[in-house]
Write a protein that holds these residues in place. Structure first.
Motif, PDB file in Angstrom:
ATOM      1  N   GLU A 152      17.366 -22.425   6.362  1.00  0.00           N
ATOM      2  CA  GLU A 152      17.165 -21.684   7.621  1.00  0.00           C
ATOM      3  C   GLU A 152      17.991 -20.399   7.630  1.00  0.00           C
ATOM      4  OE1 GLU A 152      15.019 -21.945   9.894  1.00  0.00           O
ATOM      5  OE2 GLU A 152      14.393 -24.027  10.009  1.00  0.00           O
ATOM      6  N   GLN A 153      19.214 -20.479   7.136  1.00  0.00           N
ATOM      7  CA  GLN A 153      20.065 -19.284   7.108  1.00  0.00           C
ATOM      8  C   GLN A 153      19.459 -18.194   6.228  1.00  0.00           C
ATOM      9  OE1 GLN A 153      23.989 -20.521   5.881  1.00  0.00           O
ATOM     10  NE2 GLN A 153      24.404 -21.597   7.799  1.00  0.00           N
ATOM     11  N   ILE A 154      18.970 -18.585   5.059  1.00  0.00           N
ATOM     12  CA  ILE A 154      18.375 -17.598   4.140  1.00  0.00           C
ATOM     13  C   ILE A 154      17.124 -16.982   4.774  1.00  0.00           C
ATOM     14  CG2 ILE A 154      17.273 -17.259   1.890  1.00  0.00           C
ATOM     15  CD1 ILE A 154      18.997 -19.675   0.898  1.00  0.00           C
ATOM     16  N   ALA A 155      16.278 -17.834   5.361  1.00  0.00           N
ATOM     17  CA  ALA A 155      15.046 -17.325   5.983  1.00  0.00           C
ATOM     18  C   ALA A 155      15.375 -16.331   7.093  1.00  0.00           C
ATOM     19  CB  ALA A 155      14.219 -18.488   6.529  1.00  0.00           C
ATOM     20  N   THR A 156      16.350 -16.658   7.898  1.00  0.00           N
ATOM     21  CA  THR A 156      16.720 -15.782   9.022  1.00  0.00           C
ATOM     22  C   THR A 156      17.261 -14.448   8.522  1.00  0.00           C
ATOM     23  OG1 THR A 156      17.182 -17.686  10.419  1.00  0.00           O
ATOM     24  CG2 THR A 156      18.196 -15.605  11.068  1.00  0.00           C
ATOM     25  N   LEU A 157      18.128 -14.483   7.538  1.00  0.00           N
ATOM     26  CA  LEU A 157      18.715 -13.214   7.080  1.00  0.00           C
ATOM     27  C   LEU A 157      17.675 -12.328   6.386  1.00  0.00           C
ATOM     28  CD1 LEU A 157      19.727 -12.567   3.884  1.00  0.00           C
ATOM     29  CD2 LEU A 157      21.208 -14.477   4.367  1.00  0.00           C
ATOM     30  N   VAL A 158      16.775 -12.924   5.627  1.00  0.00           N
ATOM     31  CA  VAL A 158      15.744 -12.114   4.953  1.00  0.00           C
ATOM     32  C   VAL A 158      14.810 -11.485   5.992  1.00  0.00           C
ATOM     33  CG1 VAL A 158      13.728 -12.205   3.424  1.00  0.00           C
ATOM     34  CG2 VAL A 158      15.849 -13.368   2.772  1.00  0.00           C
ATOM     35  N   ARG A 159      14.414 -12.278   6.988  1.00  0.00           N
ATOM     36  CA  ARG A 159      13.512 -11.738   8.011  1.00  0.00           C
ATOM     37  C   ARG A 159      14.190 -10.643   8.819  1.00  0.00           C
ATOM     38  NH1 ARG A 159      11.171 -15.765  11.827  1.00  0.00           N
ATOM     39  NH2 ARG A 159       9.819 -14.005  12.316  1.00  0.00           N
TER      40      ARG A 159
ATOM     41  N   ALA B   5       0.814  -1.219   0.000  1.00  0.00           N
ATOM     42  CA  ALA B   5       0.000   0.000   0.000  1.00  0.00           C
ATOM     43  C   ALA B   5       0.849   1.270   0.000  1.00  0.00           C
ATOM     44  CB  ALA B   5      -0.935  -0.003   1.218  1.00  0.00           C
ATOM     45  N   GLU B   6       1.858   1.313   0.869  1.00  0.00           N
ATOM     46  CA  GLU B   6       2.662   2.535   0.987  1.00  0.00           C
ATOM     47  C   GLU B   6       3.469   2.795  -0.285  1.00  0.00           C
ATOM     48  OE1 GLU B   6       4.858   2.579   4.710  1.00  0.00           O
ATOM     49  OE2 GLU B   6       6.002   4.327   4.000  1.00  0.00           O
ATOM     50  N   ALA B   7       4.045   1.735  -0.844  1.00  0.00           N
ATOM     51  CA  ALA B   7       4.813   1.900  -2.083  1.00  0.00           C
ATOM     52  C   ALA B   7       3.901   2.335  -3.231  1.00  0.00           C
ATOM     53  CB  ALA B   7       5.523   0.590  -2.431  1.00  0.00           C
ATOM     54  N   ALA B   8       2.713   1.748  -3.283  1.00  0.00           N
ATOM     55  CA  ALA B   8       1.765   2.094  -4.358  1.00  0.00           C
ATOM     56  C   ALA B   8       1.309   3.548  -4.246  1.00  0.00           C
ATOM     57  CB  ALA B   8       0.563   1.155  -4.305  1.00  0.00           C
ATOM     58  N   ALA B   9       1.077   3.997  -3.013  1.00  0.00           N
ATOM     59  CA  ALA B   9       0.582   5.366  -2.813  1.00  0.00           C
ATOM     60  C   ALA B   9       1.661   6.405  -3.089  1.00  0.00           C
ATOM     61  CB  ALA B   9       0.061   5.519  -1.385  1.00  0.00           C
ATOM     62  N   SER B  10       2.918   6.068  -2.757  1.00  0.00           N
ATOM     63  CA  SER B  10       4.009   7.054  -2.879  1.00  0.00           C
ATOM     64  C   SER B  10       4.785   6.905  -4.184  1.00  0.00           C
ATOM     65  CB  SER B  10       4.971   6.893  -1.703  1.00  0.00           C
ATOM     66  OG  SER B  10       5.569   5.597  -1.735  1.00  0.00           O
ATOM     67  N   ASP B  11       4.680   5.748  -4.797  1.00  0.00           N
ATOM     68  CA  ASP B  11       5.476   5.417  -5.991  1.00  0.00           C
ATOM     69  C   ASP B  11       6.977   5.598  -5.700  1.00  0.00           C
ATOM     70  OD1 ASP B  11       5.596   4.424  -8.563  1.00  0.00           O
ATOM     71  OD2 ASP B  11       5.535   6.392  -9.514  1.00  0.00           O
ATOM     72  N   ASN B  12       7.369   5.195  -4.492  1.00  0.00           N
ATOM     73  CA  ASN B  12       8.741   5.409  -4.018  1.00  0.00           C
ATOM     74  C   ASN B  12       9.355   4.066  -3.632  1.00  0.00           C
ATOM     75  OD1 ASN B  12      11.067   6.084  -2.662  1.00  0.00           O
ATOM     76  ND2 ASN B  12      10.131   7.733  -1.459  1.00  0.00           N
ATOM     77  N   ILE B  13      10.493   3.743  -4.219  1.00  0.00           N
ATOM     78  CA  ILE B  13      11.152   2.457  -3.947  1.00  0.00           C
ATOM     79  C   ILE B  13      11.509   2.313  -2.472  1.00  0.00           C
ATOM     80  CG2 ILE B  13      13.449   3.336  -4.541  1.00  0.00           C
ATOM     81  CD1 ILE B  13      12.123  -0.247  -5.195  1.00  0.00           C
ATOM     82  N   GLU B  14      11.702   3.430  -1.778  1.00  0.00           N
ATOM     83  CA  GLU B  14      12.053   3.361  -0.344  1.00  0.00           C
ATOM     84  C   GLU B  14      10.929   2.735   0.482  1.00  0.00           C
ATOM     85  OE1 GLU B  14      15.015   3.956   0.836  1.00  0.00           O
ATOM     86  OE2 GLU B  14      15.692   4.550  -1.160  1.00  0.00           O
ATOM     87  N   ALA B  15       9.719   2.798  -0.023  1.00  0.00           N
ATOM     88  CA  ALA B  15       8.586   2.220   0.706  1.00  0.00           C
ATOM     89  C   ALA B  15       8.318   0.774   0.283  1.00  0.00           C
ATOM     90  CB  ALA B  15       7.335   3.058   0.477  1.00  0.00           C
ATOM     91  N   ALA B  16       9.070   0.316  -0.689  1.00  0.00           N
ATOM     92  CA  ALA B  16       8.848  -1.035  -1.216  1.00  0.00           C
ATOM     93  C   ALA B  16       9.836  -2.015  -0.601  1.00  0.00           C
ATOM     94  CB  ALA B  16       9.014  -1.030  -2.734  1.00  0.00           C
ATOM     95  N   LEU B  17       9.469  -3.288  -0.628  1.00  0.00           N
ATOM     96  CA  LEU B  17      10.444  -4.341  -0.329  1.00  0.00           C
ATOM     97  C   LEU B  17      11.169  -4.597  -1.654  1.00  0.00           C
ATOM     98  CD1 LEU B  17      11.723  -6.516   1.418  1.00  0.00           C
ATOM     99  CD2 LEU B  17       9.796  -8.007   0.863  1.00  0.00           C
ATOM    100  N   ASN B  18      12.410  -4.166  -1.707  1.00  0.00           N
ATOM    101  CA  ASN B  18      13.152  -4.158  -2.974  1.00  0.00           C
ATOM    102  C   ASN B  18      13.638  -5.577  -3.314  1.00  0.00           C
ATOM    103  OD1 ASN B  18      15.157  -3.850  -4.980  1.00  0.00           O
ATOM    104  ND2 ASN B  18      15.597  -1.762  -4.307  1.00  0.00           N
ATOM    105  N   TYR B  19      12.949  -6.214  -4.270  1.00  0.00           N
ATOM    106  CA  TYR B  19      13.287  -7.609  -4.587  1.00  0.00           C
ATOM    107  C   TYR B  19      14.683  -7.740  -5.181  1.00  0.00           C
ATOM    108  CZ  TYR B  19      11.000  -5.940  -8.888  1.00  0.00           C
ATOM    109  OH  TYR B  19      10.607  -5.197  -9.973  1.00  0.00           O
ATOM    110  N   LYS B  20      15.189  -6.667  -5.803  1.00  0.00           N
ATOM    111  CA  LYS B  20      16.557  -6.702  -6.331  1.00  0.00           C
ATOM    112  C   LYS B  20      17.569  -6.771  -5.175  1.00  0.00           C
ATOM    113  CE  LYS B  20      19.728  -5.939  -9.638  1.00  0.00           C
ATOM    114  NZ  LYS B  20      19.976  -6.876 -10.713  1.00  0.00           N
ATOM    115  N   SER B  21      17.353  -5.937  -4.156  1.00  0.00           N
ATOM    116  CA  SER B  21      18.254  -5.943  -2.997  1.00  0.00           C
ATOM    117  C   SER B  21      18.204  -7.280  -2.267  1.00  0.00           C
ATOM    118  CB  SER B  21      17.876  -4.829  -2.016  1.00  0.00           C
ATOM    119  OG  SER B  21      17.900  -3.586  -2.657  1.00  0.00           O
ATOM    120  N   VAL B  22      16.986  -7.823  -2.105  1.00  0.00           N
ATOM    121  CA  VAL B  22      16.856  -9.120  -1.428  1.00  0.00           C
ATOM    122  C   VAL B  22      17.582 -10.202  -2.238  1.00  0.00           C
ATOM    123  CG1 VAL B  22      15.244 -10.877  -0.618  1.00  0.00           C
ATOM    124  CG2 VAL B  22      14.658  -8.456  -0.360  1.00  0.00           C
TER     125      VAL B  22
END
Ligand SMILES: Nc1nc2c(c(=O)[nH]1)N=C([C@H](O)[C@@H](O)CO)CN2
Length: 118
Positions: free
Chosen positions: A77-84, A39-56
């Motif tokens: 487990e390691q990947i899940a922990t670091l992403v969270r 919602a926040e990314a859609a309303a602002s059109d700002n990557i800072e409000a998005a979960l950046n799939y490229k960075s992940v």
């Protein structure tokens, strides 16, 4: 629940329990779904409000390439922990596949869910 996803992320790494597997990298494939309100990314059109799939994706690739796990369970487990932890993701579903592991199978792997959707 909104989700941001990464599908079919291919990474090469040394993984496995057998001697031959410790000698050369193998391909792993990662499929990841992350709970994230858009919602926040859609309303602002700002990557800072998005979960950046490229960075992940880049963070996962760096971790997996440097890892030297025996089991895919450990790496999942390691990947899940670091992403969270690093991306403040409250819930995720992660599938880690090792397509070359069993000659007779298209792919094998593990699928885990961690956290709670808010
Ligand atoms: N549950 C698992 N079973 C197996 C794993 C694993 O990581 N988790 N690994 C292997 C071998 O490394 C295999 O991938 C080589 O073919 C066997 N079973």
């Amino acid at each position: 629940m909104d989700k941001v996803y990464i599908r079919g992320l291919e990474v090469q790494t040394v993984i496995g329990i057998y001697d031959w597997e410790r000698k050369a990298p193998q391909k792993l494939v990662i499929d990841l779904e992350m709970a994230w309100s858009i919602a926040e990314a859609a309303a602002s059109d700002n990557i800072e409000a998005a979960l950046n799939y490229k960075s992940v994706s880049q963070r996962i690739i760096a971790h997996v390439e440097a890892s030297r796990c025996l089991l895919i369970e450990t790496l999942a487990e390691q990947i899940a922990t670091l992403v969270r932890n690093e991306f403040s993701v409250p819930w995720l579903q992660l599938e880690l596949s090792k397509p070359g592991a069993v000659g007779e199978a298209q792919s094998v792997g593990v699928k885990i869910e961690r956290g709670e959707a808010v």
